[in-house]
Motif scaffolding. Sequence first.
Motif, mmCIF file in Angstrom:
data_model
loop_
_atom_site.group_PDB
_atom_site.id
_atom_site.type_symbol
_atom_site.label_atom_id
_atom_site.label_comp_id
_atom_site.label_asym_id
_atom_site.label_seq_id
_atom_site.Cartn_x
_atom_site.Cartn_y
_atom_site.Cartn_z
ATOM 1 N N ASP A 1 9.069 0.269 6.997
ATOM 2 C CA ASP A 1 9.591 -1.079 7.148
ATOM 3 C C ASP A 1 8.502 -1.830 6.535
ATOM 4 O O ASP A 1 7.409 -2.955 7.673
ATOM 5 C CB ASP A 1 9.797 -1.841 8.331
ATOM 6 N N CYS A 2 7.725 -1.863 4.993
ATOM 7 C CA CYS A 2 6.714 -3.134 4.566
ATOM 8 C C CYS A 2 6.937 -4.548 4.525
ATOM 9 O O CYS A 2 8.244 -4.666 4.643
ATOM 10 C CB CYS A 2 6.340 -2.503 3.424
ATOM 11 N N PRO A 3 5.670 -5.055 5.612
ATOM 12 C CA PRO A 3 7.000 -6.898 5.313
ATOM 13 C C PRO A 3 7.048 -7.467 4.648
ATOM 14 O O PRO A 3 7.433 -8.515 4.415
ATOM 15 C CB PRO A 3 4.808 -7.572 6.475
ATOM 16 N N TYR A 4 6.568 -7.208 3.651
ATOM 17 C CA TYR A 4 6.778 -7.429 2.153
ATOM 18 C C TYR A 4 8.144 -7.083 1.075
ATOM 19 O O TYR A 4 8.934 -6.812 0.337
ATOM 20 C CB TYR A 4 6.024 -7.797 1.229
ATOM 21 N N CYS A 5 8.418 -5.465 1.296
ATOM 22 C CA CYS A 5 9.298 -4.793 0.121
ATOM 23 C C CYS A 5 10.835 -4.504 1.408
ATOM 24 O O CYS A 5 11.318 -3.827 1.118
ATOM 25 C CB CYS A 5 8.566 -3.538 -0.564
ATOM 26 N N GLY A 6 9.996 -4.697 2.510
ATOM 27 C CA GLY A 6 11.176 -3.885 3.274
ATOM 28 C C GLY A 6 11.190 -2.663 3.576
ATOM 29 O O GLY A 6 10.306 -1.606 3.096
ATOM 30 N N LEU B 1 -1.747 1.313 4.445
ATOM 31 C CA LEU B 1 -1.237 0.420 3.313
ATOM 32 C C LEU B 1 0.242 0.952 2.082
ATOM 33 O O LEU B 1 0.032 1.820 2.011
ATOM 34 C CB LEU B 1 -2.661 1.122 2.120
ATOM 35 N N HIS B 2 0.577 -0.190 1.719
ATOM 36 C CA HIS B 2 2.096 0.208 0.561
ATOM 37 C C HIS B 2 1.660 0.488 -0.778
ATOM 38 O O HIS B 2 1.477 -0.353 -1.852
ATOM 39 C CB HIS B 2 2.431 -1.146 0.875
ATOM 40 N N GLY B 3 0.492 1.805 -0.911
ATOM 41 C CA GLY B 3 -0.355 1.622 -2.564
ATOM 42 C C GLY B 3 0.606 1.610 -3.606
ATOM 43 O O GLY B 3 0.545 1.469 -4.993
ATOM 44 N N GLY C 1 3.419 0.852 -3.886
ATOM 45 C CA GLY C 1 4.474 -0.214 -3.686
ATOM 46 C C GLY C 1 3.756 -1.419 -4.244
ATOM 47 O O GLY C 1 3.183 -2.318 -5.243
ATOM 48 N N CYS C 2 3.924 -2.014 -3.647
ATOM 49 C CA CYS C 2 3.190 -3.577 -3.281
ATOM 50 C C CYS C 2 1.602 -3.601 -3.457
ATOM 51 O O CYS C 2 1.197 -5.082 -3.624
ATOM 52 C CB CYS C 2 4.251 -4.466 -2.442
ATOM 53 N N GLY C 3 1.125 -3.098 -3.012
ATOM 54 C CA GLY C 3 -0.340 -2.657 -3.047
ATOM 55 C C GLY C 3 -1.297 -3.296 -1.268
ATOM 56 O O GLY C 3 -2.173 -4.093 -1.675
HETATM 57 ZN ZN LIG Z 1 5.587 -3.281 0.462
#
Ligand SMILES: [Zn+2]
Lengths: 102, 188
Positions: free
Chosen positions: A5-10, A58-60, A62-64
């Motif tokens: 669950d990325c804090p930015y992308c879900g 790291l959501h590399g 994805g949102c980076g």
């Molecule tokens: Zn993300």
Amino acid sequence: MLLIDCPYCGKRPEVEFHCGGEAHIARPETPTAVGDADWGSFLYYRTNPKGVQAERWLHGHGCGRWFNALRDTVSDAFVATYEMGKPRPDRDAATASTPSNA
Amino acid sequence: MLERNLARRAPTVSPLVSEASVTVRPLDPQGRLAFRIKPAALAGRGTIDGFDLTGAINSRTSPEADSGMRTALRLGPDEWMLITAADEVDERCEAISAALTGVPHSLVDVSHRDVGFSVEGPGADVVVNAGCPIDLAAKAFPAGSATRTILGKAEIVLARLAADRFTVTTWRTFAPYVQGFLVEATRS
Ligand SMILES: [Zn+2]
């Protein structure tokens, strides 16, 4: 596939992420003032608990963005994720508010 | 300068086109600008030089349907991919920089870095999902979504224009792989 669950992308598939090791380890502000033992401990010694630990992820692909996560090293369940700079959430509160991805 | 370099560069994609109900076609060159700015530094500016920056993270905004000439893909909290006509890149850069004089930001022309493909037709989502692990259900990734993700072993930027219409952009060196992957996926 395990979802994180990325804090930015879900919720997104784990292959988009990389783990960056234990979180909340502050680099000493003045390395020259730190003794060899403490510096060695900062560089190389990690908690490696059996159970929930805070990690950098790291959501590399994805949102980076880097963020922190509480992950159970036994079950690989993500207990909570939170933005960099935020304090480590209380485990019980996190468990209650964020169901694991298991 | 850029145009000259691009013209000299050997084509990296083959004329290979799928014959199945889902078509995979290389897109014409587009202008692409990697734009980064802290949302706080935008200070309430929702639009810069016609690019709508108000979209949510992982969404695509375009001022008019099908205009396509001022499209903003929001790829992260402080990152946008701005898409414009290939021959308007310099103008856009100048206009955006002028609008943000004194405001810390980063604007890089990456037009030549990426190659785009359209994936279109009934079942296009299944073709993309052959190598992309994100949930493409209409609820999770509706038309108007755009995100950086993975296709097979390559990083891509995926945008959904309509239920059965996607664009896939990837780095130039990955393009033959991505094209082959998508075309192969239309056959199965
Ligand atoms: Zn993300």
